[in-house]
Design a protein around this motif. Structure first.
Motif, PDB file in Angstrom:
ATOM      1  N   ILE A  55      57.826 101.738  -0.483  1.00 17.91           N
ATOM      2  CA  ILE A  55      56.375 101.686  -0.634  1.00 17.91           C
ATOM      3  C   ILE A  55      55.731 102.639   0.356  1.00 17.91           C
ATOM      4  O   ILE A  55      56.091 102.681   1.537  1.00 17.91           O
ATOM      5  N   CYS A  56      54.753 103.396  -0.141  1.00 17.20           N
ATOM      6  CA  CYS A  56      53.990 104.334   0.685  1.00 17.20           C
ATOM      7  C   CYS A  56      52.524 104.178   0.311  1.00 17.20           C
ATOM      8  O   CYS A  56      52.190 104.188  -0.876  1.00 17.20           O
ATOM      9  N   ILE A  57      51.644 103.998   1.302  1.00 17.99           N
ATOM     10  CA  ILE A  57      50.215 103.867   1.034  1.00 17.99           C
ATOM     11  C   ILE A  57      49.512 105.127   1.525  1.00 17.99           C
ATOM     12  O   ILE A  57      49.637 105.519   2.682  1.00 17.99           O
ATOM     13  N   VAL A  58      48.766 105.761   0.601  1.00 15.61           N
ATOM     14  CA  VAL A  58      48.134 107.053   0.853  1.00 15.61           C
ATOM     15  C   VAL A  58      46.621 106.902   0.756  1.00 15.61           C
ATOM     16  O   VAL A  58      46.110 106.338  -0.223  1.00 15.61           O
ATOM     17  N   ASN A  59      45.894 107.392   1.757  1.00 20.73           N
ATOM     18  CA  ASN A  59      44.430 107.372   1.733  1.00 20.73           C
ATOM     19  C   ASN A  59      43.941 108.194   0.546  1.00 20.73           C
ATOM     20  O   ASN A  59      44.332 109.355   0.386  1.00 20.73           O
ATOM     21  N   SER A  60      43.087 107.600  -0.278  1.00 18.99           N
ATOM     22  CA  SER A  60      42.656 108.275  -1.496  1.00 18.99           C
ATOM     23  C   SER A  60      41.621 109.377  -1.242  1.00 18.99           C
ATOM     24  O   SER A  60      41.376 110.205  -2.117  1.00 18.99           O
ATOM     25  N   GLU A 120      49.081 106.501   5.224  1.00 18.95           N
ATOM     26  CA  GLU A 120      48.651 105.508   6.198  1.00 18.95           C
ATOM     27  C   GLU A 120      49.824 104.666   6.695  1.00 18.95           C
ATOM     28  O   GLU A 120      49.906 104.335   7.875  1.00 18.95           O
ATOM     29  N   VAL A 121      50.703 104.288   5.798  1.00 21.01           N
ATOM     30  CA  VAL A 121      51.870 103.492   6.182  1.00 21.01           C
ATOM     31  C   VAL A 121      52.972 103.748   5.164  1.00 21.01           C
ATOM     32  O   VAL A 121      52.717 103.976   3.983  1.00 21.01           O
ATOM     33  N   VAL A 122      54.216 103.734   5.647  1.00 20.97           N
ATOM     34  CA  VAL A 122      55.372 103.932   4.769  1.00 20.97           C
ATOM     35  C   VAL A 122      56.502 103.072   5.312  1.00 20.97           C
ATOM     36  O   VAL A 122      56.673 102.942   6.525  1.00 20.97           O
ATOM     37  N   MET A 131      48.704 102.957  -3.529  1.00 25.77           N
ATOM     38  CA  MET A 131      49.999 102.413  -3.127  1.00 25.77           C
ATOM     39  C   MET A 131      51.065 102.933  -4.087  1.00 25.77           C
ATOM     40  O   MET A 131      50.992 102.703  -5.295  1.00 25.77           O
ATOM     41  N   VAL A 132      52.025 103.659  -3.533  1.00 26.21           N
ATOM     42  CA  VAL A 132      53.119 104.202  -4.327  1.00 26.21           C
ATOM     43  C   VAL A 132      54.345 103.318  -4.123  1.00 26.21           C
ATOM     44  O   VAL A 132      54.807 103.144  -2.993  1.00 26.21           O
ATOM     45  N   ILE A 133      54.832 102.744  -5.202  1.00 27.80           N
ATOM     46  CA  ILE A 133      56.037 101.917  -5.171  1.00 27.80           C
ATOM     47  C   ILE A 133      57.128 102.676  -5.904  1.00 27.80           C
ATOM     48  O   ILE A 133      56.950 103.067  -7.062  1.00 27.80           O
ATOM     49  N   ALA A 134      58.251 102.929  -5.240  1.00 25.39           N
ATOM     50  CA  ALA A 134      59.325 103.720  -5.842  1.00 25.39           C
ATOM     51  C   ALA A 134      60.676 103.059  -5.610  1.00 25.39           C
ATOM     52  O   ALA A 134      60.958 102.568  -4.513  1.00 25.39           O
ATOM     53  N   ILE A 135      61.486 103.042  -6.651  1.00 28.49           N
ATOM     54  CA  ILE A 135      62.828 102.463  -6.579  1.00 28.49           C
ATOM     55  C   ILE A 135      63.825 103.514  -7.047  1.00 28.49           C
ATOM     56  O   ILE A 135      63.679 104.080  -8.142  1.00 28.49           O
ATOM     57  N   ASP A 136      64.824 103.768  -6.239  1.00 30.50           N
ATOM     58  CA  ASP A 136      65.869 104.719  -6.592  1.00 30.50           C
ATOM     59  C   ASP A 136      66.826 104.055  -7.591  1.00 30.50           C
ATOM     60  O   ASP A 136      67.516 103.097  -7.270  1.00 30.50           O
ATOM     61  N   VAL A 137      66.827 104.560  -8.830  1.00 27.08           N
ATOM     62  CA  VAL A 137      67.696 103.994  -9.880  1.00 27.08           C
ATOM     63  C   VAL A 137      68.757 105.012 -10.291  1.00 27.08           C
ATOM     64  O   VAL A 137      69.304 104.924 -11.396  1.00 27.08           O
ATOM     65  N   THR A 138      69.047 105.963  -9.406  1.00 28.20           N
ATOM     66  CA  THR A 138      70.002 107.020  -9.731  1.00 28.20           C
ATOM     67  C   THR A 138      71.370 106.454 -10.095  1.00 28.20           C
ATOM     68  O   THR A 138      71.971 106.848 -11.113  1.00 28.20           O
ATOM     69  N   GLU A 139      71.895 105.528  -9.293  1.00 29.71           N
ATOM     70  CA  GLU A 139      73.211 104.960  -9.567  1.00 29.71           C
ATOM     71  C   GLU A 139      73.231 104.228 -10.900  1.00 29.71           C
ATOM     72  O   GLU A 139      74.205 104.325 -11.660  1.00 29.71           O
TER      73      GLU A 139
END
Length: 328
Positions: free
Chosen positions: A149-154, A160-162, A245-253
């Motif tokens: 999760i990464c929160i970016v000021n719009s 702001e936080v990661v 708020m950016v939510i990212a999950i690595d699903v490469t495997e």
């Protein structure tokens, strides 16, 4: 009392906002309207008294010294959401005000007093503080979340936080991400994802994607990865968007594993077709059977033939072997 002074006093008294005026170096309270007296928890008996004597509750707070400074310099002071603490009806109470301390001059431009215009913003400040507490709670949840999760000021696109999961995903250190422009921190993702974020900021609508292909430079090494992601607007107490708020999950495997299975199934299918082998799938719970065309040709039947028909076609010597193989 001159007509202009009467007119001025009537305007001050009619104001729904606190307005008061102090005269001379002793800061004698010359005017204090009803809104002021209510805010202070006082009555009209304080009119004519020195500010410090009339308002002992404010001892140790900056207002008296600010009035003296404006009286001395003539420079206007602007206060923004500043707290003022009073004892009203025996209870300590803190309210917040936007206010202006402005010098009052006579006809010869000499400073003779200071006037204060103020607005009670207590409810707004409490709402803001509640929002700050909510954001603090959100940030703590972000840091502990098992997904990236990464929160970016719009407004300025500054991170702001990661959390650690996101840092691991993009192969960055915290110092390379927080308090930096998101696309300066991850320049290789800008071409693909900057338009996505711009769209969320423009429309206020979240965007979700599954198994999105992305080339990342992780720890200095270019790597192709697949991510599930969500870009979600974060709104303040006033309903306005304040961050993404950016939510990212690595699903490469997962993607590679599925592809290996699909490739193995395709190789098996090609091998079966090349060898002209008949195949079938049997559900032992429902007794449903799914056969290939070659299997049907070998047995000389059409599709959707009951399982019993195939069982009867077996050689009697194979019954025991077949029954043992199909035991649940």
């Amino acid at each position: 009392m001159e007509p202009t002074e009467n007119f001025f006093r009537s305007i001050v008294e009619a104001s729904p906002f606190p307005v008061y005026m102090c005269m001379g170096r002793d800061k004698l309270i010359a005017i204090a309207n009803d809104a002021t007296l209510k805010a202070w928890g006082k009555d009209k008996s304080i009119i004519g008294k020195p500010f410090d004597e009339a308002l002992p509750d404010l001892k140790g707070q900056p207002f008296s010294s600010l009035i003296s400074e404006v009286y001395r310099t003539g420079e206007t002071y602007y206060g923004n959401n500043e707290p003022a603490e009073f004892i009203i009806n025996g209870k300590r109470q803190i309210n917040y005000y936007k206010f202006t301390f402005q010098a009052v001059r006579n006809s010869r431009s000499k400073i003779v007093g200071v006037i204060c215009f103020s607005t009670d913003v207590t409810e707004i400040e409490h709402a803001r503080q509640a929002m700050e507490e909510s954001r603090y709670t959100l940030y703590n949840m972000v840091r502990q979340a098992p997904v990236g999760i990464c929160i970016v000021n719009s407004d300025n696109l500054v991170v702001e936080v990661v959390n650690d999961s996101y840092l691991e995903l993009v192969g960055r250190k915290r110092s390379e991400m927080e308090n930096r422009d998101i696309w300066e921190a991850i320049p290789e993702a800008a071409e693909l994802y900057a338009p996505v974020m711009d769209n969320v900021i423009e429309t206020g609508q979240p965007i979700t994607a599954k198994e999105h292909k992305l080339l990342l430079v992780r720890n200095g090494v270019p790597e192709m990865v697949f991510v599930d992601f969500v870009y979600e607007p974060v709104r303040g107490f006033d309903g306005q968007m304040s961050a993404i708020m950016v939510i990212a999950i690595d699903v490469t495997e997962k993607v590679f594993a599925r592809r290996k299975i699909e490739e193995a199934e395709e190789r098996a299918r090609l091998a079966v077709e090349a060898a002209e082998i008949g195949t079938f799938d049997l559900d032992l719970l429902t007794d449903e059977i799914l056969t290939s065309e070659r299997f049907n040709a070998i047995f000389g039947v059409n599709r959707d033939v009951p399982r019993d028909l195939f069982v009867k076609a077996l050689h009697p010597d194979d019954f025991e072997l077949r029954n043992n193989a199909h035991k649940i």
